[in-house]
Write a protein that holds these residues in place. Structure first.
Motif, short mmCIF file in Angstrom:
data_model
loop_
_atom_site.label_atom_id
_atom_site.label_comp_id
_atom_site.label_asym_id
_atom_site.label_seq_id
_atom_site.Cartn_x
_atom_site.Cartn_y
_atom_site.Cartn_z
N THR A 74 -66.49 -67.16 86.55
CA THR A 74 -67.52 -66.16 86.71
C THR A 74 -68.15 -66.36 88.10
O THR A 74 -67.97 -67.40 88.71
N PRO A 75 -68.89 -65.37 88.63
CA PRO A 75 -69.16 -65.31 90.08
C PRO A 75 -69.83 -66.54 90.69
O PRO A 75 -70.69 -67.19 90.09
N PHE A 76 -69.40 -66.80 91.92
CA PHE A 76 -69.95 -67.86 92.76
C PHE A 76 -70.91 -67.24 93.79
O PHE A 76 -70.80 -66.06 94.12
N ASN A 77 -71.78 -68.07 94.35
CA ASN A 77 -72.62 -67.66 95.47
C ASN A 77 -72.30 -68.59 96.63
O ASN A 77 -72.54 -69.80 96.55
N LYS A 78 -71.74 -68.04 97.69
CA LYS A 78 -71.27 -68.88 98.80
C LYS A 78 -72.41 -69.63 99.48
O LYS A 78 -72.23 -70.77 99.94
N HIS A 79 -73.59 -69.01 99.57
CA HIS A 79 -74.72 -69.71 100.20
C HIS A 79 -75.08 -70.95 99.38
O HIS A 79 -75.27 -72.05 99.95
N SER A 101 -51.36 -71.60 102.23
CA SER A 101 -52.56 -70.92 101.75
C SER A 101 -52.18 -69.72 100.89
O SER A 101 -51.17 -69.05 101.13
N GLY A 102 -53.01 -69.45 99.90
CA GLY A 102 -52.84 -68.26 99.10
C GLY A 102 -53.49 -67.07 99.79
O GLY A 102 -53.93 -67.15 100.94
N SER A 103 -53.54 -65.98 99.07
CA SER A 103 -54.12 -64.75 99.62
C SER A 103 -54.93 -64.05 98.54
O SER A 103 -54.62 -64.16 97.35
N GLY A 127 -59.87 -71.93 101.26
CA GLY A 127 -59.93 -73.25 101.89
C GLY A 127 -60.24 -74.34 100.89
O GLY A 127 -59.67 -75.45 100.96
N PHE A 128 -61.11 -74.04 99.94
CA PHE A 128 -61.47 -75.03 98.91
C PHE A 128 -60.27 -75.33 98.01
O PHE A 128 -60.01 -76.49 97.68
N VAL A 129 -59.53 -74.29 97.62
CA VAL A 129 -58.33 -74.51 96.81
C VAL A 129 -57.33 -75.37 97.56
O VAL A 129 -56.77 -76.33 97.00
N ASN A 130 -57.11 -75.05 98.83
CA ASN A 130 -56.14 -75.81 99.63
C ASN A 130 -56.48 -77.30 99.65
O ASN A 130 -55.61 -78.15 99.47
N ARG A 131 -57.76 -77.61 99.87
CA ARG A 131 -58.16 -79.02 99.93
C ARG A 131 -58.06 -79.69 98.56
O ARG A 131 -57.64 -80.84 98.45
N THR A 132 -58.45 -78.96 97.53
CA THR A 132 -58.53 -79.57 96.20
C THR A 132 -57.15 -79.92 95.65
O THR A 132 -56.95 -81.00 95.08
N ASP A 184 -64.77 -70.98 102.14
CA ASP A 184 -64.44 -69.95 101.17
C ASP A 184 -63.53 -70.53 100.10
O ASP A 184 -63.14 -71.70 100.17
N GLU A 185 -63.19 -69.71 99.11
CA GLU A 185 -62.42 -70.21 97.98
C GLU A 185 -61.03 -70.68 98.38
O GLU A 185 -60.54 -71.70 97.88
#
Length: 369
Positions: free
Chosen positions: A127-132, A157-159, A146-151, A143-144
């Protein structure tokens, strides 16, 4: 018997409509369609139950609550809520971004990604995230993707895709300044985006999807009067895609390509930058739109709208996009036969991903709050 996927379900920003939406999705969930591995803090789930104020909370009110160590090394056979105990609600004001809320959101997402990457789940939903808030919680968050890539240590990278029943939107560039879009485009990148769009849509059951490719410049460059990128970069990518038997057309002026798509000429539109597609898609169906992150071993889906701080806690959140998103995650879920072999307990996986995140924050100099 049809495969019943397992969805790692991360509850989003605790100060937003995310807990309420999580409860509404659980209340309407069909257990025969998918097993849910719900991840978050039990106090946040209870807040969502209070805010949703449902006469029948369904699964949300009865779901078994467990700890990470209770999962062991087995994939769950029934929907469960895993209490990560990561969000002190006294530090989270409804409708306000906070360090505590951002950290909890990131932890939920990190654990959901890890669950899918380690074989405990077949898709990820949130359910929704708040980037701030997430940047308050972790200073190196961008962003999501970059976070997925690191995790998960992704090799590529995805799209992001935006999905409505009548049209999909894929993009070549995403969260970058508009001033850098043109210099970031090249024929190979656009061609790969067309290949990935076709692959993902065929996985969703849309065979040989028809893709309209949006021009970068007004009037598709107007014969090079308004820029050269459309003829020199985008057109060759389209021609290469056609040579590979992809159903593509373009570049098409971006002020008409979505009109043609909605009329049924295209199944998807590939845009060159973020808002070129986002504005159109949200005008077409704000309360139905789904954001899909694809190109990884498992799909990731979420409502396309934001956290709606202005209506948080009022019990009036529209669950249309949230339900569409979990439906898409279920439909695109990785077959269980393709899931990696589970080699550690769920608790060890959680501990490992948290430790890696803490070490990365220290080494990268992320601010400490």
């Amino acid at each position: 018997m049809p495969h019943k996927p397992i969805i790692a379900f991360a509850i989003g920003d605790p100060a937003a409509i995310s807990p309420e939406l999580a409860v509404r999705v659980l209340a309407k969930h069909d257990e025969e369609s998918a097993t849910l591995l719900v991840l978050g803090d039990a106090r946040v789930l209870d807040r969502g139950l209070l805010h949703a104020n449902l006469e029948d909370a369904g699964l949300a009110g009865t779901i078994a609550r467990v700890r990470p160590e209770d999962i062991g090394t087995a994939r769950p056979t029934r929907s469960v809520f895993v209490d990560l105990a990561n969000c002190e609600l006294d530090d989270v004001e409804i409708g306000v971004a906070s360090v505590t809320g951002g950290r909890a959101t990131l932890d939920n997402f990190r654990v959901a990604l890890t669950a899918a990457n380690e074989g405990f789940a077949d898709a990820v939903y949130f359910t929704p995230f708040n980037k701030h808030a997430m940047r308050l919680g972790e200073g190196n968050y961008v962003d999501e993707i970059g976070f997925v890539n690191r995790t998960i240590g992704a090799e590529r990278s995805g799209s992001e895709f935006n999905v409505l029943d009548e049209v999909w939107n894929a993009r070549v560039t995403s969260h970058i300044p508009l001033a850098k879009v043109a210099e970031s485009l090249n024929t190979d990148r656009i061609f790969r985006a067309l290949q990935l769009t076709t692959e993902v849509m065929e996985g969703a059951g849309i065979q040989r999807p028809r893709i309209g490719v949006a021009a970068l410049n007004p009037h598709a460059g107007d014969g090079r009067n308004f820029g050269t990128e459309d003829e020199d970069i985008i057109f060759p990518a389209v021609e290469r895609a056609k040579a590979h038997q992809l159903a593509v057309e373009g570049p098409i002026p971006s002020d008409t390509v979505f009109v043609r798509a909605v009329k049924g000429e295209f199944d998807a539109v590939l845009t060159m930058f973020h808002d070129q597609g986002q504005i159109a898609m949200k005008l077409i169906g704000f309360d139905r739109g789904v954001t899909l992150i694809a190109g990884y071993p498992f799909p990731i889906a979420t409502p396309a709208h934001g956290t709606a701080y202005d209506i948080a806690g009022k019990g009036i959140a529209n669950d249309g996009a949230a339900l569409k998103a979990i439906e898409l995650a279920t439909r695109l879920a990785r077959p269980a036969s393709e899931a990696p072999e589970i080699t550690k307990t769920f608790a060890d996986a959680v501990q490992g991903t948290r430790a890696a995140a803490a070490n990365a924050s220290i080494s990268e100099g992320a601010p400490v709050h």
